[in-house]
Design an enzyme around this catalytic site. Structure first.
Site, short mmCIF file in Angstrom:
data_model
loop_
_atom_site.label_atom_id
_atom_site.label_comp_id
_atom_site.label_asym_id
_atom_site.label_seq_id
_atom_site.Cartn_x
_atom_site.Cartn_y
_atom_site.Cartn_z
N CYS A 84 -9.13 -15.49 25.90
CA CYS A 84 -7.80 -15.36 26.52
C CYS A 84 -7.39 -13.91 26.73
O CYS A 84 -7.45 -13.38 27.84
CB CYS A 84 -6.73 -16.08 25.69
N ARG A 85 -6.97 -13.23 25.65
CA ARG A 85 -6.34 -11.92 25.82
C ARG A 85 -7.31 -10.82 26.25
O ARG A 85 -7.02 -10.07 27.19
CB ARG A 85 -5.63 -11.50 24.52
N SER A 86 -8.45 -10.69 25.55
CA SER A 86 -9.32 -9.54 25.89
C SER A 86 -10.02 -9.69 27.24
O SER A 86 -10.14 -8.69 27.96
CB SER A 86 -10.30 -9.21 24.76
N CYS A 146 -10.21 -9.16 21.14
CA CYS A 146 -9.22 -10.08 20.56
C CYS A 146 -9.94 -10.98 19.56
O CYS A 146 -11.00 -10.61 19.03
CB CYS A 146 -8.48 -10.86 21.65
N ASP A 177 -0.80 -14.27 21.65
CA ASP A 177 -1.97 -15.06 22.05
C ASP A 177 -1.52 -16.33 22.78
O ASP A 177 -1.00 -17.26 22.15
CB ASP A 177 -2.78 -15.43 20.80
N ASN A 235 -12.05 -14.02 22.36
CA ASN A 235 -12.63 -13.47 23.60
C ASN A 235 -12.62 -14.49 24.74
O ASN A 235 -13.49 -14.48 25.61
CB ASN A 235 -14.05 -12.94 23.36
P1 4NP Z 1 -7.92 -15.05 22.19
O1 4NP Z 1 -7.31 -16.50 21.87
O2 4NP Z 1 -8.15 -14.35 20.87
O3 4NP Z 1 -6.85 -14.37 23.00
O4 4NP Z 1 -9.19 -15.30 22.97
C1 4NP Z 1 -7.97 -17.42 21.06
C2 4NP Z 1 -8.68 -18.44 21.63
C3 4NP Z 1 -9.32 -19.37 20.84
C4 4NP Z 1 -9.24 -19.27 19.46
C5 4NP Z 1 -8.52 -18.24 18.87
C6 4NP Z 1 -7.89 -17.31 19.69
N1 4NP Z 1 -9.86 -20.22 18.64
O5 4NP Z 1 -9.73 -20.13 17.41
O6 4NP Z 1 -10.54 -21.11 19.16
#
Ligand code: 4NP
Length: 145
Positions: A14-16, A9, A120, A12
């Site tokens: 939340c989703r992945s 994702c 997300d 790294n």
């Molecule tokens: P993820 O979500 O891609 O599902 O891990 C996110 C978590 C944090 C951020 C972006 C996406 N960030 O920009 O901090």
């Protein structure tokens, strides 16, 4: 045979990691990892609210730590799974010449869900909705192995 799968994702956190945690419980004999296309959270455990929502379903994410996707992931894994189209494009842009490792959207494995990406929850705050979709896609992926 698919013996190593990487979930990717953006952050790294939340989703992945949730996808990895749900999938590894269903397919403990498959080597799994997860990574982010971005590097902001390298070394961090999954986001607290994501860990809590997963734990409520019996999925423990506490051992996972964020890392950034690297070009050698194309040779270290048999299948790379992206959470959304931007992740997919960002990964594809790093593909080494001649490499043919399959790269798919996770939602491809849950066609009945009618989604073309995993939303997300870092932004939507709908951790349970995302976990519902991840569980469907993880079962669908399992059925292809
Ligand atoms: P993820 O979500 O891609 O599902 O891990 C996110 C978590 C944090 C951020 C972006 C996406 N960030 O920009 O901090």
């Amino acid at each position: 045979m698919t013996s190593a799968i990487l979930f990717v994702c953006l952050g790294n956190i939340c989703r992945s990691p949730a996808a990895e945690g749900v999938f590894r419980a269903l397919a403990p004999n498959v080597r799994t990892d997860s990574a982010g296309t971005g590097g902001w959270h390298v070394g961090e455990p999954p986001y607290g609210a994501m860990q809590g929502a997963a734990q409520a379903r019996g999925v423990d994410l506490s051992d996972l730590r964020a890392r950034q996707f690297r070009t050698d992931d194309f040779t270290r894994f048999d299948l790379i799974i992206a959470m959304d189209g931007q992740n997919l494009r960002d990964i594809e842009a790093l593909r080494p010449k001649g490499n043919a490792t399959p790269l798919r959207l996770f939602t491809d494995y849950a066609p009945d869900a009618g989604m073309d990406h995993v939303p997300d929850p870092y932004y939507t705050r709908d951790f349970d909705g995302t976990l519902d979709l991840i569980e469907r896609a993880a079962r669908g992926l399992c059925a292809t192995l």
